[in-house]
Design a protein around this motif. Structure first.
Motif, PDB file in Angstrom:
ATOM      1  N   ALA A   1       0.810  -1.219   0.000  1.00  0.00           N
ATOM      2  CA  ALA A   1       0.000   0.000   0.000  1.00  0.00           C
ATOM      3  C   ALA A   1       0.842   1.268   0.000  1.00  0.00           C
ATOM      4  N   ASP A   2       1.937   1.265   0.712  1.00  0.00           N
ATOM      5  CA  ASP A   2       2.613   2.526   1.029  1.00  0.00           C
ATOM      6  C   ASP A   2       3.990   2.750   0.415  1.00  0.00           C
ATOM      7  N   THR A   3       4.641   1.727  -0.100  1.00  0.00           N
ATOM      8  CA  THR A   3       6.030   1.893  -0.533  1.00  0.00           C
ATOM      9  C   THR A   3       6.187   2.992  -1.583  1.00  0.00           C
ATOM     10  N   VAL A   4       5.386   2.944  -2.647  1.00  0.00           N
ATOM     11  CA  VAL A   4       5.514   3.954  -3.709  1.00  0.00           C
ATOM     12  C   VAL A   4       5.140   5.333  -3.171  1.00  0.00           C
ATOM     13  N   SER A   5       4.054   5.392  -2.425  1.00  0.00           N
ATOM     14  CA  SER A   5       3.581   6.659  -1.886  1.00  0.00           C
ATOM     15  C   SER A   5       4.636   7.308  -0.981  1.00  0.00           C
ATOM     16  N   ILE A   6       5.190   6.533  -0.055  1.00  0.00           N
ATOM     17  CA  ILE A   6       6.202   7.079   0.858  1.00  0.00           C
ATOM     18  C   ILE A   6       7.464   7.465   0.086  1.00  0.00           C
ATOM     19  N   ALA A   7       7.863   6.637  -0.867  1.00  0.00           N
ATOM     20  CA  ALA A   7       9.075   6.928  -1.641  1.00  0.00           C
ATOM     21  C   ALA A   7       8.932   8.242  -2.408  1.00  0.00           C
ATOM     22  N   VAL A   8       7.791   8.446  -3.073  1.00  0.00           N
ATOM     23  CA  VAL A   8       7.559   9.692  -3.811  1.00  0.00           C
ATOM     24  C   VAL A   8       7.558  10.869  -2.837  1.00  0.00           C
ATOM     25  N   MET A   9       6.851  10.681  -1.717  1.00  0.00           N
ATOM     26  CA  MET A   9       6.750  11.749  -0.730  1.00  0.00           C
ATOM     27  C   MET A   9       8.128  12.133  -0.182  1.00  0.00           C
ATOM     28  N   GLU A  10       8.931  11.157   0.159  1.00  0.00           N
ATOM     29  CA  GLU A  10      10.263  11.427   0.711  1.00  0.00           C
ATOM     30  C   GLU A  10      11.176  12.077  -0.325  1.00  0.00           C
ATOM     31  N   LEU A  11      11.054  11.649  -1.573  1.00  0.00           N
ATOM     32  CA  LEU A  11      11.865  12.225  -2.644  1.00  0.00           C
ATOM     33  C   LEU A  11      11.549  13.712  -2.810  1.00  0.00           C
ATOM     34  N   ILE A  12      10.260  14.049  -2.848  1.00  0.00           N
ATOM     35  CA  ILE A  12       9.855  15.447  -3.021  1.00  0.00           C
ATOM     36  C   ILE A  12      10.219  16.254  -1.771  1.00  0.00           C
ATOM     37  N   ASP A  13       9.899  15.700  -0.612  1.00  0.00           N
ATOM     38  CA  ASP A  13      10.151  16.385   0.658  1.00  0.00           C
ATOM     39  C   ASP A  13      11.640  16.689   0.830  1.00  0.00           C
ATOM     40  N   ASN A  14      12.455  15.655   0.744  1.00  0.00           N
ATOM     41  CA  ASN A  14      13.897  15.846   0.958  1.00  0.00           C
ATOM     42  C   ASN A  14      14.561  16.567  -0.204  1.00  0.00           C
ATOM     43  N   GLY A  15      14.032  16.377  -1.416  1.00  0.00           N
ATOM     44  CA  GLY A  15      14.562  17.100  -2.569  1.00  0.00           C
ATOM     45  C   GLY A  15      14.353  18.600  -2.423  1.00  0.00           C
ATOM     46  N   THR A  16      13.185  18.985  -1.909  1.00  0.00           N
ATOM     47  CA  THR A  16      12.882  20.404  -1.691  1.00  0.00           C
ATOM     48  C   THR A  16      13.875  21.002  -0.703  1.00  0.00           C
ATOM     49  N   ILE A  17      14.089  20.302   0.402  1.00  0.00           N
ATOM     50  CA  ILE A  17      15.019  20.797   1.432  1.00  0.00           C
ATOM     51  C   ILE A  17      16.452  20.819   0.892  1.00  0.00           C
ATOM     52  N   ALA A  18      16.824  19.785   0.141  1.00  0.00           N
ATOM     53  CA  ALA A  18      18.188  19.708  -0.398  1.00  0.00           C
ATOM     54  C   ALA A  18      18.486  20.855  -1.365  1.00  0.00           C
ATOM     55  N   LEU A  19      17.460  21.281  -2.108  1.00  0.00           N
ATOM     56  CA  LEU A  19      17.652  22.352  -3.085  1.00  0.00           C
ATOM     57  C   LEU A  19      17.483  23.740  -2.477  1.00  0.00           C
ATOM     58  N   TRP A  20      17.206  23.800  -1.184  1.00  0.00           N
ATOM     59  CA  TRP A  20      16.966  25.063  -0.484  1.00  0.00           C
ATOM     60  C   TRP A  20      18.067  25.204   0.574  1.00  0.00           C
ATOM     61  N   PRO A  21      19.240  25.761   0.172  1.00  0.00           N
ATOM     62  CA  PRO A  21      20.419  25.754   1.067  1.00  0.00           C
ATOM     63  C   PRO A  21      20.158  26.314   2.463  1.00  0.00           C
ATOM     64  N   ALA A  22      19.422  27.410   2.575  1.00  0.00           N
ATOM     65  CA  ALA A  22      19.179  27.992   3.903  1.00  0.00           C
ATOM     66  C   ALA A  22      18.346  27.042   4.762  1.00  0.00           C
TER      67      ALA A  22
END
Length: 155
Positions: A83-104
């Protein structure tokens, strides 16, 4: 089990599945950040811990409902993984990608408003990207459709 044509999932059902996933992810993310920060870890190990905990809590929330519906632990774990693997993976990718691309934001600490603001923004973005993914999966009998087959009457 006979093959049936799946109807498109409603946006409401997809949003509910995504919010469920987001809850587990947010708990894991925040807990990972708090633990990593408290231990003085750098960004990479702290983020790694946050991702692991996001998956753990995401799966745990799904398993809680499925176990309550009467499934055994191993079967409930299989349902949660499906149920959750794809959903969590997409969510974590977007979530952490946003933070990673936002240096401050990447360097903000727990007492900083930027930390919490950037986390909120990244989770909203993750929700917006993951909801259509969940809608597509549910419409094909995948993702959270697996959960609903096990506790449709218990929610």
């Amino acid at each position: 089990m006979e093959h049936t044509e799946h109807a498109p999932a409603s946006w409401g059902m997809a949003a509910q599945a995504t919010l469920h996933c987001l809850t587990g992810c947010a708990i894991g993310e925040v807990l990972g950040m708090v633990i990593g920060t408290a231990l003085g870890w750098g960004n990479v190990p702290t983020t790694a811990l946050a991702v692991v905990l996001a998956f753990f809590f995401g799966y745990a929330l799904t398993m809680r409902g499925v176990l309550r519906a009467g499934l055994g632990f191993a079967a409930a774990l299989r349902v949660a993984l499906a149920a959750d693997t794809v959903s969590i993976a997409v969510m974590e990718l977007i979530d952490n990608g946003t933070i990673a691309l936002w240096p401050a934001a990447r360097d903000a600490g727990l007492p900083d408003a930027l930390f919490w603001g950037s986390l909120a923004i990244s989770l909203v973005l993750a929700f917006l990207v993951t909801t259509p993914v969940n809608r597509w999966m549910i419409g094909r009998g995948l993702g959270h459709a697996v959960v609903h087959r096990h506790h449709a009457g218990h929610h």
